[in-house]
Design an enzyme around this catalytic site. Structure first.
Site, mmCIF file in Angstrom:
data_model
loop_
_atom_site.group_PDB
_atom_site.id
_atom_site.type_symbol
_atom_site.label_atom_id
_atom_site.label_comp_id
_atom_site.label_asym_id
_atom_site.label_seq_id
_atom_site.Cartn_x
_atom_site.Cartn_y
_atom_site.Cartn_z
ATOM 1 N N CYS A 23 0.818 -1.218 0.000
ATOM 2 C CA CYS A 23 0.000 0.000 0.000
ATOM 3 C C CYS A 23 0.847 1.261 0.000
ATOM 4 O O CYS A 23 0.669 2.140 -0.833
ATOM 5 C CB CYS A 23 -0.933 0.004 1.210
ATOM 6 S SG CYS A 23 -1.815 1.568 1.411
ATOM 7 N N GLY A 37 -10.287 -3.677 -13.852
ATOM 8 C CA GLY A 37 -10.602 -3.501 -12.440
ATOM 9 C C GLY A 37 -9.972 -2.235 -11.896
ATOM 10 O O GLY A 37 -9.571 -1.340 -12.644
ATOM 11 N N VAL A 38 -9.874 -2.143 -10.579
ATOM 12 C CA VAL A 38 -9.396 -0.924 -9.923
ATOM 13 C C VAL A 38 -8.014 -0.510 -10.424
ATOM 14 O O VAL A 38 -7.797 0.635 -10.831
ATOM 15 C CB VAL A 38 -9.373 -1.118 -8.394
ATOM 16 C CG1 VAL A 38 -8.715 0.079 -7.717
ATOM 17 C CG2 VAL A 38 -10.786 -1.307 -7.862
ATOM 18 N N ILE A 39 -7.057 -1.439 -10.404
ATOM 19 C CA ILE A 39 -5.679 -1.093 -10.782
ATOM 20 C C ILE A 39 -5.623 -0.649 -12.243
ATOM 21 O O ILE A 39 -5.001 0.367 -12.575
ATOM 22 C CB ILE A 39 -4.740 -2.296 -10.548
ATOM 23 C CG1 ILE A 39 -4.687 -2.639 -9.054
ATOM 24 C CG2 ILE A 39 -3.340 -2.004 -11.068
ATOM 25 C CD1 ILE A 39 -3.986 -3.962 -8.749
ATOM 26 N N ALA A 86 -6.294 -1.863 1.699
ATOM 27 C CA ALA A 86 -5.436 -1.581 2.846
ATOM 28 C C ALA A 86 -6.249 -1.400 4.118
ATOM 29 O O ALA A 86 -5.875 -1.886 5.193
ATOM 30 C CB ALA A 86 -4.603 -0.331 2.572
ATOM 31 N N HIS A 136 -24.483 23.426 2.406
ATOM 32 C CA HIS A 136 -24.657 23.882 1.023
ATOM 33 C C HIS A 136 -23.689 25.028 0.755
ATOM 34 O O HIS A 136 -23.566 25.936 1.586
ATOM 35 C CB HIS A 136 -26.094 24.372 0.825
ATOM 36 C CG HIS A 136 -26.329 25.015 -0.515
ATOM 37 N ND1 HIS A 136 -26.498 24.292 -1.666
ATOM 38 C CD2 HIS A 136 -26.408 26.331 -0.870
ATOM 39 C CE1 HIS A 136 -26.694 25.119 -2.684
ATOM 40 N NE2 HIS A 136 -26.639 26.354 -2.224
#
Length: 462
Positions: free
Chosen positions: A46, A181-183, A314, A439
């Site tokens: 990580c 995917g994520v990577i 992680a 807001h």
């Protein structure tokens, strides 16, 4: 094998990544005598080759995009190019600062830190360079490494993994990313911002396939708009070197050529040759099998992080490591609800979620018992200011709690904290709707989505 009183501990941890060091810090805090063994650097994948350096690259890419787009905001900016040495200096500086801080934490908690390659030698001991470290309990936390596919050789030059991509000495002119995917999508996003011509190849029908299908479709639409190409639903069949780079072939006959191929097909556990099987630890496909309290079939051995078949995140490693430390210290522990873990893909735009998808909810509760609502960021003032688009999708059990929050849009990863509370506290839409959200913020969009789901929409059509 040398062994003396100074090498006998309450807890011996093999692996100093997220799960291992979190267990070490918490166990030491609870008064246990802890040894933490790591062959490389504390912080693991990580900190050194994953979450932190990739997000630094993505932020550098965001700055590049902002420089190109300044005129949209009335600001005269010019983009002159990427100084890759400067990018690495910035990235490595972030990592270095966090690494020094982590080393200080380990020292301050009086954890015995051992540098060297460890091997499980019995259910209560780990050997490191001729020294035996014995523990009342052993925690395996040896993490993961990038995977490849059968017959796909990684050469580190034209066919690379994320480890190689993080230290690449140039911005590639073109790249094929194998895996959506994520990577894969994070590197595709960063490289596109740097000026690379990117094509993603994903065998499944959608990018980020573990997310709600609506999120995948929104990301695909955004990537098309950015000029990131992708091929879905066809498996990789081979790669060959060309005069200028690589040629990738798919099973459907399509071919793609680029300067390099990034193999991003996931990460596999580091467990081979470390003595796990010899100690009787039950395993499956290289993963160490554990129960809901991270206990293996061997009473004196637990395992956490990417080494076990749970979410490879992680923060999941942190939670699993803390759970083990508290269990060993005699505290009451609660198993982790992995559906309740927040998930963020830090591409542009970001994809963030917690809970279950609409499809999973229908499977669990029945299609007639599930309500889904989409709230467009087009009605959110801060998103308008940022010039980002996307949606927040809520999945609810009819007349019951919100069981899924799925968000797509720049910076929405920062909103997943409240979404996590909504899911984990089993909030009703009306309960969230009565809370006042500031807001103009993007956080307000979560409140507005729940107002709409509760039947009293404000900045949304009925």
């Amino acid at each position: 094998m040398a062994n003396d009183a100074s090498t006998v501990f309450d807890l011996v941890i093999l692996g100093g990544g997220s799960g291992g060091y979190a267990a070490a810090l918490r166990a030491a805090q609870l008064g246990l005598d802890v040894a933490l063994i790591e062959k490389d650097k504390v912080g693991g994948t990580c900190l050194h080759r994953g979450c932190i350096p990739t997000k630094a690259l993505l932020h550098a890419g965001e700055i590049a995009d902002q420089a190109r787009e300044g005129a949209e905001f009335g600001v005269k900016t010019t983009f002159e190019g990427i100084d890759i040495e400067g990018v690495h200096k910035y990235k490595d500086g972030v990592v270095s600062g966090l690494y020094k801080g982590l080393q200080g934490l380990i020292a301050s908690r009086k954890v015995t830190y051992v540098t060297g390659e460890g091997r499980l030698s019995s259910p209560t001991s780990v050997d490191v360079d001729g020294q035996r470290y014995t523990g009342r309990h052993i925690l395996l936390a040896t993490g993961s490494v990038p995977k490849s596919l059968p017959g796909l050789a990684i050469d580190g030059e034209r066919v690379i993994t994320s480890d190689h991509a993080l230290v690449l000495d140039r911005v590639p002119k073109s790249a094929i990313v194998l895996g959506g995917g994520v990577i894969g999508v994070e590197f595709a996003s960063a490289w596109k911002s740097f000026g690379t011509d990117v094509t993603i190849v994903e065998a499944l029908p959608h990018l980020v396939p573990v997310e709600d299908e609506n999120s995948s479709k929104l990301l695909e639409r955004a990537f098309r708009k950015r000029g990131i190409k992708f091929s879905l639903g066809a498996r990789f069949s081979g790669v060959e070197h060309t005069a200028d780079g690589v040629k990738v072939s798919l099973e459907n006959g399509k071919t793609f050529e680029a300067e390099l191929l990034l193999v991003a097909v996931g990460r596999g556990p580091v467990s081979q040759g470390l003595g796990y099987e010899e100690a009787g630890v039950a395993m499956d496909r290289g993963y160490v099998l554990v129960d809901e309290y991270m206990q293996t079939n061997v009473p004196t051995i637990s395992a956490v992080g990417d080494l076990v078949p749970t979410l490879q995140l992680a923060h999941v490693g942190f939670a699993e490591g803390i759970l083990v430390a508290e269990r060993l210290a005699g505290l009451k522990t609660v198993p982790i609800d992995y559906d309740g873990v927040p998930r963020v893909t830090y591409c542009h735009p970001e994809v963030a979620s917690v809970g279950i998808s609409e499809a999973k909810a229908k499977e669990l509760y029945g299609a007639d018992k599930v309500v889904a609502l989409k709230y467009s960021l087009a009605g959110n003032g801060k998103s308008k200011i940022l010039k980002t688009s996307g949606e927040i999708k809520l999945v609810q059990v009819r007349d019951g709690a919100v069981v899924g929050v799925h968000m797509v849009g720049d910076r929405l990863g920062e909103q997943v904290g409240e979404a996590q509370l909504i899911y984990n506290w089993e909030a009703l839409p009306a309960e969230v709707a009565q809370l006042i959200h500031a807001h103009p913020t993007q956080n307000e969009a979560l409140g507005e989505a729940h107002l709409a789901l509760a039947g009293k929409p404000l900045h949304a059509h009925d």
